[in-house]
Design an enzyme around this catalytic site. Structure first.
Site, PDB file in Angstrom:
ATOM      1  CG  ASP A 103      -2.215 -13.487  -0.304  1.00 39.40           C
ATOM      2  OD1 ASP A 103      -1.412 -12.802   0.358  1.00 39.40           O
ATOM      3  OD2 ASP A 103      -1.967 -14.651  -0.683  1.00 39.40           O
ATOM      4  CG  HIS A 104       0.990 -12.408  -2.977  1.00 37.81           C
ATOM      5  ND1 HIS A 104       0.616 -13.166  -1.888  1.00 37.81           N
ATOM      6  CD2 HIS A 104       2.323 -12.557  -3.104  1.00 37.81           C
ATOM      7  CE1 HIS A 104       1.686 -13.750  -1.382  1.00 37.81           C
ATOM      8  NE2 HIS A 104       2.738 -13.401  -2.091  1.00 37.81           N
ATOM      9  CG  HIS A 148       5.374   0.298   2.482  1.00 39.23           C
ATOM     10  ND1 HIS A 148       4.863   1.528   2.182  1.00 39.23           N
ATOM     11  CD2 HIS A 148       4.739  -0.117   3.602  1.00 39.23           C
ATOM     12  CE1 HIS A 148       3.958   1.851   3.092  1.00 39.23           C
ATOM     13  NE2 HIS A 148       3.855   0.871   3.963  1.00 39.23           N
ATOM     14  CB  CYS A 192       2.773   4.497   5.550  1.00 39.24           C
ATOM     15  SG  CYS A 192       2.918   2.915   6.419  1.00 39.24           S
ATOM     16  CG  HIS A 247       2.255  -3.344   6.054  1.00 42.39           C
ATOM     17  ND1 HIS A 247       3.090  -3.012   7.096  1.00 42.39           N
ATOM     18  CD2 HIS A 247       1.970  -2.186   5.419  1.00 42.39           C
ATOM     19  CE1 HIS A 247       3.288  -1.699   7.104  1.00 42.39           C
ATOM     20  NE2 HIS A 247       2.620  -1.171   6.082  1.00 42.39           N
ATOM     21  CG  HIS A 269      -0.391   0.317   2.518  1.00 40.96           C
ATOM     22  ND1 HIS A 269      -1.148   0.587   3.632  1.00 40.96           N
ATOM     23  CD2 HIS A 269       0.898   0.381   2.930  1.00 40.96           C
ATOM     24  CE1 HIS A 269      -0.343   0.835   4.651  1.00 40.96           C
ATOM     25  NE2 HIS A 269       0.885   0.703   4.270  1.00 40.96           N
ATOM     26  CD  GLU A 318      -0.305  -1.067   8.467  1.00 41.26           C
ATOM     27  OE1 GLU A 318      -1.179  -0.878   7.614  1.00 41.26           O
ATOM     28  OE2 GLU A 318       0.238  -0.138   9.101  1.00 41.26           O
TER      29      GLU A 318
HETATM   30 NI    NI Z   1       2.521   0.872   5.563  1.00 38.07          NI
END
Ligand code: NI
Length: 135
Positions: free
Chosen positions: A80-81, A40, A34, A42, A15, A125
């Site tokens: 996911d992914h 990046h 972020c 998580h 995100h 997270e």
């Molecule tokens: Ni983040």
């Protein structure tokens, strides 16, 4: 008997936190790392809590296979992914903070779960940062 059943799940997603109505400077100041332009990832950990009355005929609150499949089909396969900002409809307009992701997940599960159940969702997270809806 009233009881709660939990199911854990997991997905990886990328995100970027960014408010398009703000300047680059304000986005960087508010969202810090972020806000990184190139996104990046998580490792999101999910805990789904379903509560209600045990069915005396089965001894179950909910068949965990049903809950497992629901989370897999509606949440894991969707997120996911994925790059949450770019690849999902849910976060085209909505900033993908842990708060908003948790709320979106709750809404999806809520609309797929019988009204007789109460539902709450906790989203990690990082191992130390997590949110819960409803509060
Ligand atoms: Ni983040």
């Amino acid at each position: 008997m009233r009881i709660a059943v939990f199911r854990k799940a997991h997905f990886n997603a990328a995100h970027r936190l960014y408010n398009p109505n703000w300047s680059e400077e304000k986005n960087a100041a508010v969202f810090g790392l972020c806000n990184n332009h190139n996104y990046h990832g998580h490792n999101y950990e999910l805990e789904v809590k379903v509560s209600g009355e045990v069915d005396p005929e089965t001894g179950y609150l909910i068949d965990l296979k049903i809950l497992k499949d629901l989370i897999r089909e509606k949440i894991e396969l969707r997120f996911d992914h994925k790059n949450l900002n770019l690849d999902t409809e849910e976060f085209k307009e909505l900033i993908p903070t842990a708060e908003n992701i948790c709320y979106v997940i709750w809404n999806i599960l809520r609309s797929n779960l019988d009204d007789k159940y109460d539902l709450s969702v906790r989203l990690y997270e990082t191992p130390r940062n997590f949110v819960e809806y409803p509060a």
